[in-house]
Design a protein around this motif. Structure first.
Motif, PDB file in Angstrom:
ATOM      1  N   GLY A 162      16.763 -19.319   5.499  1.00 18.41           N
ATOM      2  CA  GLY A 162      16.175 -20.417   6.261  1.00 18.41           C
ATOM      3  C   GLY A 162      16.453 -21.779   5.665  1.00 18.41           C
ATOM      4  N   MET A 163      17.371 -21.851   4.728  1.00 19.89           N
ATOM      5  CA  MET A 163      17.601 -23.103   4.015  1.00 19.89           C
ATOM      6  C   MET A 163      18.541 -24.064   4.719  1.00 19.89           C
ATOM      7  N   THR A 164      19.055 -23.714   5.885  1.00 17.23           N
ATOM      8  CA  THR A 164      19.894 -24.657   6.601  1.00 17.23           C
ATOM      9  C   THR A 164      19.006 -25.747   7.167  1.00 17.23           C
ATOM     10  N   PRO A 165      19.074 -26.942   6.575  1.00 14.56           N
ATOM     11  CA  PRO A 165      18.188 -28.004   7.047  1.00 14.56           C
ATOM     12  C   PRO A 165      18.508 -28.404   8.480  1.00 14.56           C
ATOM     13  N   HIS A 166      17.512 -28.390   9.325  1.00 11.67           N
ATOM     14  CA  HIS A 166      17.669 -28.826  10.707  1.00 11.67           C
ATOM     15  C   HIS A 166      17.148 -30.243  10.837  1.00 11.67           C
ATOM     16  N   CYS A 167      17.343 -31.005   9.785  1.00  6.12           N
ATOM     17  CA  CYS A 167      16.939 -32.397   9.811  1.00  6.12           C
ATOM     18  C   CYS A 167      18.031 -33.201   9.123  1.00  6.12           C
ATOM     19  N   ASP A 168      17.768 -34.440   8.873  1.00  2.74           N
ATOM     20  CA  ASP A 168      18.806 -35.340   8.388  1.00  2.74           C
ATOM     21  C   ASP A 168      18.940 -35.371   6.866  1.00  2.74           C
ATOM     22  N   LEU A 169      18.494 -34.345   6.166  1.00  3.13           N
ATOM     23  CA  LEU A 169      18.622 -34.302   4.718  1.00  3.13           C
ATOM     24  C   LEU A 169      20.017 -33.811   4.335  1.00  3.13           C
ATOM     25  N   PRO A 170      20.586 -34.340   3.255  1.00  8.51           N
ATOM     26  CA  PRO A 170      21.903 -33.867   2.807  1.00  8.51           C
ATOM     27  C   PRO A 170      21.836 -32.410   2.340  1.00  8.51           C
ATOM     28  N   ALA A 171      22.437 -31.517   3.108  1.00 11.62           N
ATOM     29  CA  ALA A 171      22.327 -30.078   2.851  1.00 11.62           C
ATOM     30  C   ALA A 171      22.829 -29.695   1.468  1.00 11.62           C
ATOM     31  N   ILE A 172      23.880 -30.339   0.989  1.00  9.70           N
ATOM     32  CA  ILE A 172      24.443 -29.976  -0.315  1.00  9.70           C
ATOM     33  C   ILE A 172      23.422 -30.194  -1.430  1.00  9.70           C
ATOM     34  N   MET A 230      13.797 -30.697  18.258  1.00  8.41           N
ATOM     35  CA  MET A 230      12.950 -30.532  17.091  1.00  8.41           C
ATOM     36  C   MET A 230      12.741 -31.910  16.460  1.00  8.41           C
ATOM     37  N   THR A 231      11.492 -32.271  16.237  1.00 11.64           N
ATOM     38  CA  THR A 231      11.206 -33.553  15.603  1.00 11.64           C
ATOM     39  C   THR A 231      11.517 -33.483  14.109  1.00 11.64           C
ATOM     40  N   ARG A 232      11.631 -34.639  13.502  1.00 11.95           N
ATOM     41  CA  ARG A 232      11.940 -34.675  12.061  1.00 11.95           C
ATOM     42  C   ARG A 232      10.828 -34.008  11.250  1.00 11.95           C
ATOM     43  N   ILE A 233       9.586 -34.276  11.591  1.00 18.25           N
ATOM     44  CA  ILE A 233       8.476 -33.691  10.828  1.00 18.25           C
ATOM     45  C   ILE A 233       8.449 -32.168  11.003  1.00 18.25           C
ATOM     46  N   THR A 234       8.765 -31.679  12.196  1.00 17.49           N
ATOM     47  CA  THR A 234       8.834 -30.232  12.416  1.00 17.49           C
ATOM     48  C   THR A 234       9.948 -29.619  11.574  1.00 17.49           C
ATOM     49  N   ALA A 235      11.088 -30.291  11.521  1.00 15.28           N
ATOM     50  CA  ALA A 235      12.204 -29.803  10.714  1.00 15.28           C
ATOM     51  C   ALA A 235      11.850 -29.823   9.230  1.00 15.28           C
ATOM     52  N   LEU A 236      11.178 -30.877   8.778  1.00 21.23           N
ATOM     53  CA  LEU A 236      10.769 -30.952   7.375  1.00 21.23           C
ATOM     54  C   LEU A 236       9.775 -29.852   7.032  1.00 21.23           C
ATOM     55  N   ARG A 237       8.840 -29.596   7.925  1.00 19.49           N
ATOM     56  CA  ARG A 237       7.864 -28.520   7.680  1.00 19.49           C
ATOM     57  C   ARG A 237       8.545 -27.144   7.632  1.00 19.49           C
ATOM     58  N   ALA A 238       9.536 -26.934   8.493  1.00 21.01           N
ATOM     59  CA  ALA A 238      10.276 -25.672   8.474  1.00 21.01           C
ATOM     60  C   ALA A 238      11.042 -25.526   7.163  1.00 21.01           C
ATOM     61  N   LEU A 239      11.627 -26.615   6.697  1.00 25.50           N
ATOM     62  CA  LEU A 239      12.341 -26.586   5.426  1.00 25.50           C
ATOM     63  C   LEU A 239      11.377 -26.344   4.265  1.00 25.50           C
ATOM     64  N   GLU A 240      10.218 -26.990   4.311  1.00 23.58           N
ATOM     65  CA  GLU A 240       9.185 -26.787   3.289  1.00 23.58           C
ATOM     66  C   GLU A 240       8.796 -25.311   3.211  1.00 23.58           C
ATOM     67  N   LYS A 241       8.581 -24.690   4.368  1.00 32.14           N
ATOM     68  CA  LYS A 241       8.192 -23.284   4.397  1.00 32.14           C
ATOM     69  C   LYS A 241       9.302 -22.393   3.849  1.00 32.14           C
ATOM     70  N   ALA A 242      10.543 -22.697   4.193  1.00 26.75           N
ATOM     71  CA  ALA A 242      11.670 -21.908   3.695  1.00 26.75           C
ATOM     72  C   ALA A 242      11.763 -21.984   2.173  1.00 26.75           C
ATOM     73  N   VAL A 243      11.541 -23.163   1.620  1.00 25.10           N
ATOM     74  CA  VAL A 243      11.588 -23.320   0.163  1.00 25.10           C
ATOM     75  C   VAL A 243      10.417 -22.583  -0.479  1.00 25.10           C
ATOM     76  N   GLU A 244       9.226 -22.746   0.081  1.00 25.23           N
ATOM     77  CA  GLU A 244       8.047 -22.066  -0.452  1.00 25.23           C
ATOM     78  C   GLU A 244       8.206 -20.549  -0.437  1.00 25.23           C
ATOM     79  N   ASP A 245       8.755 -20.034   0.654  1.00 27.83           N
ATOM     80  CA  ASP A 245       8.890 -18.591   0.834  1.00 27.83           C
ATOM     81  C   ASP A 245      10.141 -18.023   0.169  1.00 27.83           C
ATOM     82  N   GLU A 246      10.908 -18.896  -0.478  1.00 29.07           N
ATOM     83  CA  GLU A 246      12.173 -18.504  -1.098  1.00 29.07           C
ATOM     84  C   GLU A 246      13.066 -17.796  -0.094  1.00 29.07           C
ATOM     85  N   ALA A 247      13.091 -18.342   1.109  1.00 29.79           N
ATOM     86  CA  ALA A 247      13.876 -17.784   2.206  1.00 29.79           C
ATOM     87  C   ALA A 247      15.221 -18.493   2.274  1.00 29.79           C
ATOM     88  N   VAL A 248      16.150 -18.032   1.468  1.00 33.11           N
ATOM     89  CA  VAL A 248      17.460 -18.673   1.390  1.00 33.11           C
ATOM     90  C   VAL A 248      18.115 -18.742   2.762  1.00 33.11           C
TER      91      VAL A 248
END
Length: 104
Positions: free
Chosen positions: A21-31, A1-19
């Motif tokens: 789906g909130m496990t970031p699959h990218c290099d962002l600090p999860a906490i 998974m590319t970084r931009i794909t992971a960021l877009r997936a995270l963006e969608k999870a936040v938009e959809d309030e999909a808790v």
């Protein structure tokens, strides 16, 4: 998974309030991502400071968060919500990172 794909997936999870789906699959600090998602402005600020140094932020009167590039002097991204200012800031950060990766 590319970084931009992971960021877009995270963006969608936040938009959809999909808790779930909130496990970031990218290099962002999860906490900090989870903290901001749950309403912590301190977590959103920590995430901003860690990932977007030199990018200024401002909260508007309607709850929107605007991110400004000091060198360009224009809005990089803003997101408006009255439900959760921290979540608005989180989305603005994610979208600024997507823009830095070459996305829209």
């Amino acid at each position: 998974m590319t970084r931009i794909t992971a960021l877009r997936a995270l963006e969608k999870a936040v938009e959809d309030e999909a808790v779930d789906g909130m496990t970031p699959h990218c290099d962002l600090p999860a906490i900090h991502v989870l903290g901001a998602y749950c309403g912590s402005l301190d977590a959103a600020k920590a995430l901003h400071d860690a990932l977007l140094p030199g990018i200024l932020w401002q909260r508007g009167p309607n709850g929107q968060f605007c991110l400004f590039d000091n060198n360009v002097d224009e809005v990089s991204y803003s997101f408006d919500t009255t439900d959760s200012p921290a979540r608005a800031w989180l989305l603005a950060i994610i979208r600024a990172l997507i823009a830095q990766e070459g996305g829209e």
